[in-house]
Design a protein around this motif. Structure first.
Motif, PDB file in Angstrom:
ATOM      1  N   SER A   5      36.507  26.647  41.744  1.00 19.12           N
ATOM      2  CA  SER A   5      37.341  25.363  40.712  1.00 19.12           C
ATOM      3  C   SER A   5      35.511  25.137  39.829  1.00 19.12           C
ATOM      4  O   SER A   5      34.716  24.909  40.477  1.00 19.12           O
ATOM      5  N   VAL A   6      36.272  24.796  38.810  1.00 18.45           N
ATOM      6  CA  VAL A   6      35.483  24.608  37.836  1.00 18.45           C
ATOM      7  C   VAL A   6      36.261  23.629  37.594  1.00 18.45           C
ATOM      8  O   VAL A   6      36.805  23.008  36.621  1.00 18.45           O
ATOM      9  N   GLN A   7      34.398  22.967  36.724  1.00 16.91           N
ATOM     10  CA  GLN A   7      34.800  21.555  35.618  1.00 16.91           C
ATOM     11  C   GLN A   7      34.524  22.249  34.208  1.00 16.91           C
ATOM     12  O   GLN A   7      34.310  22.033  33.487  1.00 16.91           O
ATOM     13  N   GLY A   8      35.769  21.433  33.661  1.00 19.50           N
ATOM     14  CA  GLY A   8      35.820  21.853  32.364  1.00 19.50           C
ATOM     15  C   GLY A   8      35.564  22.934  31.914  1.00 19.50           C
ATOM     16  O   GLY A   8      35.761  23.832  33.116  1.00 19.50           O
ATOM     17  N   SER A   9      35.662  23.323  30.225  1.00 18.38           N
ATOM     18  CA  SER A   9      35.801  24.818  30.139  1.00 18.38           C
ATOM     19  C   SER A   9      34.536  25.866  29.857  1.00 18.38           C
ATOM     20  O   SER A   9      33.973  25.167  30.414  1.00 18.38           O
ATOM     21  N   GLN A  10      34.581  27.074  30.441  1.00 19.76           N
ATOM     22  CA  GLN A  10      33.394  27.869  30.553  1.00 19.76           C
ATOM     23  C   GLN A  10      33.627  28.715  29.556  1.00 19.76           C
ATOM     24  O   GLN A  10      34.250  29.232  29.205  1.00 19.76           O
ATOM     25  N   ARG A  11      32.227  29.244  29.460  1.00 18.91           N
ATOM     26  CA  ARG A  11      31.848  29.880  28.569  1.00 18.91           C
ATOM     27  C   ARG A  11      31.874  31.426  29.154  1.00 18.91           C
ATOM     28  O   ARG A  11      30.785  31.566  30.198  1.00 18.91           O
ATOM     29  N   ILE A  12      32.432  32.363  29.035  1.00 17.82           N
ATOM     30  CA  ILE A  12      32.222  33.041  29.625  1.00 17.82           C
ATOM     31  C   ILE A  12      31.885  34.676  28.792  1.00 17.82           C
ATOM     32  O   ILE A  12      33.014  34.642  27.364  1.00 17.82           O
ATOM     33  N   ALA A  13      31.194  35.941  29.277  1.00 18.46           N
ATOM     34  CA  ALA A  13      31.059  36.849  28.502  1.00 18.46           C
ATOM     35  C   ALA A  13      31.795  37.556  29.306  1.00 18.46           C
ATOM     36  O   ALA A  13      31.500  37.931  30.170  1.00 18.46           O
ATOM     37  N   TYR A  14      33.418  37.968  28.401  1.00 18.52           N
ATOM     38  CA  TYR A  14      34.108  39.752  29.405  1.00 18.52           C
ATOM     39  C   TYR A  14      33.671  41.212  29.316  1.00 18.52           C
ATOM     40  O   TYR A  14      33.259  41.174  27.726  1.00 18.52           O
ATOM     41  N   VAL A  15      33.300  41.674  29.956  1.00 19.76           N
ATOM     42  CA  VAL A  15      32.659  42.671  29.527  1.00 19.76           C
ATOM     43  C   VAL A  15      33.246  44.425  29.366  1.00 19.76           C
ATOM     44  O   VAL A  15      34.396  44.315  30.507  1.00 19.76           O
ATOM     45  N   LEU A  16      33.323  44.797  28.441  1.00 21.74           N
ATOM     46  CA  LEU A  16      33.963  46.187  28.942  1.00 21.74           C
ATOM     47  C   LEU A  16      33.480  47.284  28.665  1.00 21.74           C
ATOM     48  O   LEU A  16      32.438  47.605  27.740  1.00 21.74           O
ATOM     49  N   ASP A  17      33.560  48.125  29.939  1.00 20.27           N
ATOM     50  CA  ASP A  17      33.167  49.060  29.932  1.00 20.27           C
ATOM     51  C   ASP A  17      33.900  50.252  29.671  1.00 20.27           C
ATOM     52  O   ASP A  17      34.831  51.191  30.124  1.00 20.27           O
ATOM     53  N   LEU A  18      33.671  51.343  27.910  1.00 17.13           N
ATOM     54  CA  LEU A  18      34.810  52.106  27.766  1.00 17.13           C
ATOM     55  C   LEU A  18      34.331  53.670  28.482  1.00 17.13           C
ATOM     56  O   LEU A  18      35.517  53.872  28.155  1.00 17.13           O
ATOM     57  N   THR A  19      33.386  53.557  28.728  1.00 16.72           N
ATOM     58  CA  THR A  19      33.126  54.901  29.671  1.00 16.72           C
ATOM     59  C   THR A  19      34.177  54.843  30.834  1.00 16.72           C
ATOM     60  O   THR A  19      33.784  56.167  31.816  1.00 16.72           O
ATOM     61  N   ARG A  20      33.903  53.721  31.597  1.00 17.80           N
ATOM     62  CA  ARG A  20      34.646  53.796  33.166  1.00 17.80           C
ATOM     63  C   ARG A  20      35.921  54.590  32.680  1.00 17.80           C
ATOM     64  O   ARG A  20      36.752  54.767  31.956  1.00 17.80           O
ATOM     65  N   PRO A  21      36.604  55.373  34.220  1.00 15.54           N
ATOM     66  CA  PRO A  21      37.775  56.216  34.173  1.00 15.54           C
ATOM     67  C   PRO A  21      38.802  55.355  33.561  1.00 15.54           C
ATOM     68  O   PRO A  21      40.142  55.955  32.314  1.00 15.54           O
ATOM     69  N   ASN A  22      39.640  54.211  33.681  1.00 12.97           N
ATOM     70  CA  ASN A  22      40.460  53.301  33.726  1.00 12.97           C
ATOM     71  C   ASN A  22      39.933  52.378  32.301  1.00 12.97           C
ATOM     72  O   ASN A  22      40.464  51.345  31.898  1.00 12.97           O
ATOM     73  N   GLY A  23      38.563  52.668  31.443  1.00 14.59           N
ATOM     74  CA  GLY A  23      38.009  51.420  30.959  1.00 14.59           C
ATOM     75  C   GLY A  23      38.834  50.827  29.564  1.00 14.59           C
ATOM     76  O   GLY A  23      38.631  50.028  28.706  1.00 14.59           O
ATOM     77  N   LEU A  24      39.685  52.328  29.230  1.00 14.51           N
ATOM     78  CA  LEU A  24      40.497  52.074  28.107  1.00 14.51           C
ATOM     79  C   LEU A  24      41.242  51.476  28.067  1.00 14.51           C
ATOM     80  O   LEU A  24      42.228  50.691  27.398  1.00 14.51           O
ATOM     81  N   PHE A  25      42.303  51.654  29.256  1.00 16.46           N
ATOM     82  CA  PHE A  25      43.355  50.700  29.707  1.00 16.46           C
ATOM     83  C   PHE A  25      43.024  49.305  30.309  1.00 16.46           C
ATOM     84  O   PHE A  25      43.689  48.847  29.651  1.00 16.46           O
ATOM     85  N   LEU A  26      41.512  49.105  30.366  1.00 17.15           N
ATOM     86  CA  LEU A  26      41.465  47.596  30.826  1.00 17.15           C
ATOM     87  C   LEU A  26      41.713  46.834  28.598  1.00 17.15           C
ATOM     88  O   LEU A  26      41.797  45.861  28.987  1.00 17.15           O
ATOM     89  N   ALA A  27      40.912  48.133  28.414  1.00 19.05           N
ATOM     90  CA  ALA A  27      40.656  47.220  27.056  1.00 19.05           C
ATOM     91  C   ALA A  27      41.960  46.753  26.482  1.00 19.05           C
ATOM     92  O   ALA A  27      42.366  46.028  25.864  1.00 19.05           O
ATOM     93  N   ARG A  28      42.493  47.509  26.706  1.00 23.72           N
ATOM     94  CA  ARG A  28      43.747  48.114  25.591  1.00 23.72           C
ATOM     95  C   ARG A  28      44.943  46.491  26.853  1.00 23.72           C
ATOM     96  O   ARG A  28      45.637  46.389  25.729  1.00 23.72           O
ATOM     97  N   ASP A  29      44.877  46.176  27.911  1.00 21.66           N
ATOM     98  CA  ASP A  29      45.485  45.425  28.804  1.00 21.66           C
ATOM     99  C   ASP A  29      44.196  43.542  28.337  1.00 21.66           C
ATOM    100  O   ASP A  29      45.704  43.070  28.828  1.00 21.66           O
ATOM    101  N   PHE A  30      44.128  44.068  27.459  1.00 20.92           N
ATOM    102  CA  PHE A  30      42.821  42.439  27.364  1.00 20.92           C
ATOM    103  C   PHE A  30      43.407  41.831  26.160  1.00 20.92           C
ATOM    104  O   PHE A  30      43.134  42.444  25.006  1.00 20.92           O
ATOM    105  N   LEU A  31      43.808  40.703  26.323  1.00 12.40           N
ATOM    106  CA  LEU A  31      44.365  39.931  25.143  1.00 12.40           C
ATOM    107  C   LEU A  31      42.819  39.148  24.785  1.00 12.40           C
ATOM    108  O   LEU A  31      42.678  38.640  24.445  1.00 12.40           O
ATOM    109  N   ILE A  32      42.796  39.280  22.582  1.00 12.69           N
ATOM    110  CA  ILE A  32      42.322  38.609  22.551  1.00 12.69           C
ATOM    111  C   ILE A  32      43.138  37.175  21.752  1.00 12.69           C
ATOM    112  O   ILE A  32      44.242  37.897  21.187  1.00 12.69           O
TER     113      ILE A  32
END
Length: 381
Positions: free
Chosen positions: A316-343
């Motif tokens: 549980s957190v209070q208020g909005s949070q600054r989050i830096a999401y990291v995508l590693d495109l060199t991983r086996p499923n990296g591109l799939f995760l990037a494809r599933d992550f909405l902007i």
């Protein structure tokens, strides 16, 4: 045997050494030009290291948890409102009356005429009109036929068998304002063909921008609702009934994300009305820069709402949070995760430079002055 250098060659050699020392000192004292922070510098700002940013690697759980796009739509109060009766009279409407009398010289008719026309009688702010010999009559809230009966009953006590017709000349009492990116802005009456939102937009000549980026906002009293123009036509429930006093505003969607770092371009990119994933976002600005980009350092920087941040962080957190999401495109499923992550709106897509890029820049900064000094030495020789 001792070889003595000429004064010019000695000076040139000294210049080379001094240039090398100066270059090394300069590199140690300041950083070289670059497109932004390195991956390690972003990590150094993580909460675990005393910073105020949560650095989170994207996995299936994170992609699913953050996989939503705030949508537009009308509340139940908008959707539940019934259509305005096209014939219901309101304050401000303009009426036309015609009265026939069954006598040669009646109350309103002149000798030789059997009827008289009373045109452009405006309903006052209280909802009343004045009819000679019938007096002040409540018009607002009645249909033309109901008002006809009221006037007929009042005149019947003074002239035999009167016949009355009532027509609604203009519906100025039931109007809406249409503004923004439409062909013809203006104030339009709610009439039989224009009782719904889509019909009123058509009455105003349609939108003057691309339908894919058009957002329609309806303000009704203290309530406001908005919808994509494309959703208005694809979903009948969004085609709400209009009410007198509604304000309709058509504008271009302002949602966007910002692309920075080692990409094909650095710019602000409109989102439009479609869902865009991280792969598409990178592609929209020319993809990763093959000479600079670190495919293990694709970051999406976002202020995450409290509810979503709590699910992502598992606490549980209070208020909005600054989050830096990291995508590693060199991983086996990296591109799939990037494809599933909405902007989302106001996201920053940032790609770090590969570590060797800074090394190359340092090397080039060292070799440049040395080559220049060597050139000076060769000229002296």
């Amino acid at each position: 045997m001792t070889v003595k250098l000429s004064p010019a060659r000695s000076a040139a050699g000294l210049a080379v050494r001094l240039t090398l020392i100066a270059a090394m000192t300069l590199l140690a004292a300041c950083s070289l030009p670059r497109s932004g922070p390195s991956k390690s510098e972003i990590y150094s700002g993580a909460v675990e290291k005393g910073g105020n940013t949560h650095v989170i690697y994207v996995n299936d759980h994170v992609a699913r948890t953050t996989n939503f796009t705030p949508s537009y739509g009308f509340s139940n109060s908008f959707r539940g409102a019934g259509q305005v009766g096209a014939d219901e009279i309101r304050a401000g409407d303009v009426l036309g009356l015609s009265i026939w009398e069954n006598v040669d010289d009646g109350l309103l008719t002149s000798l030789g005429n059997s009827s008289t026309a009373l045109q452009e009688i405006q309903v006052d702010s209280g909802g009343y009109i004045f009819v000679p010999y019938a007096g002040r009559v409540q018009a607002a809230g009645n249909t033309p036929d109901q008002l006809r009966q009221i006037i007929t009953e009042r005149l019947a006590t003074q002239t035999p068998d009167p016949q009355v017709t009532v027509t609604r000349v203009a519906g100025n009492g039931a109007t809406v304002s249409v503004m923004g990116k439409v062909t013809a802005q203006g104030v339009y009456p709610i009439e039989r063909p224009t009782r719904s939102l889509s019909a009123m937009l058509a009455r105003a000549g349609g939108v003057s921008i691309e339908p894919e980026i058009a957002v329609v906002t309806v303000k009704r009293g203290n309530n406001t609702g908005k919808v994509w123009l494309t959703d208005l036509y694809s979903n009948a429930s969004n085609d709400i009934a209009l009410r007198p006093g509604d304000v309709i505003l058509v504008e271009e969607d302002q949602r966007s994300f910002t692309a920075l770092g080692a990409l094909g371009g650095q710019t602000r990119v409109p989102l439009g009305n479609e869902s865009i994933n991280a792969v598409e976002a990178v592609a929209m600005v020319g993809g990763l820069n093959s000479h600079l980009a670190d495919p293990t350092g694709v970051f999406i920087l976002r202020d995450e709402p409290e509810q979503v941040a709590s699910r992502v962080l598992g606490k549980s957190v209070q208020g909005s949070q600054r989050i830096a999401y990291v995508l590693d495109l060199t991983r086996p499923n990296g591109l799939f995760l990037a494809r599933d992550f909405l902007i989302r709106d106001e996201d920053t897509v940032y790609v770090t430079e590969a570590p060797y890029v800074q090394w190359q820049k340092r090397l080039a900064a060292l070799i440049g002055p040395i080559n220049s000094a060597n050139a000076v030495q060769n000229l002296a020789q």
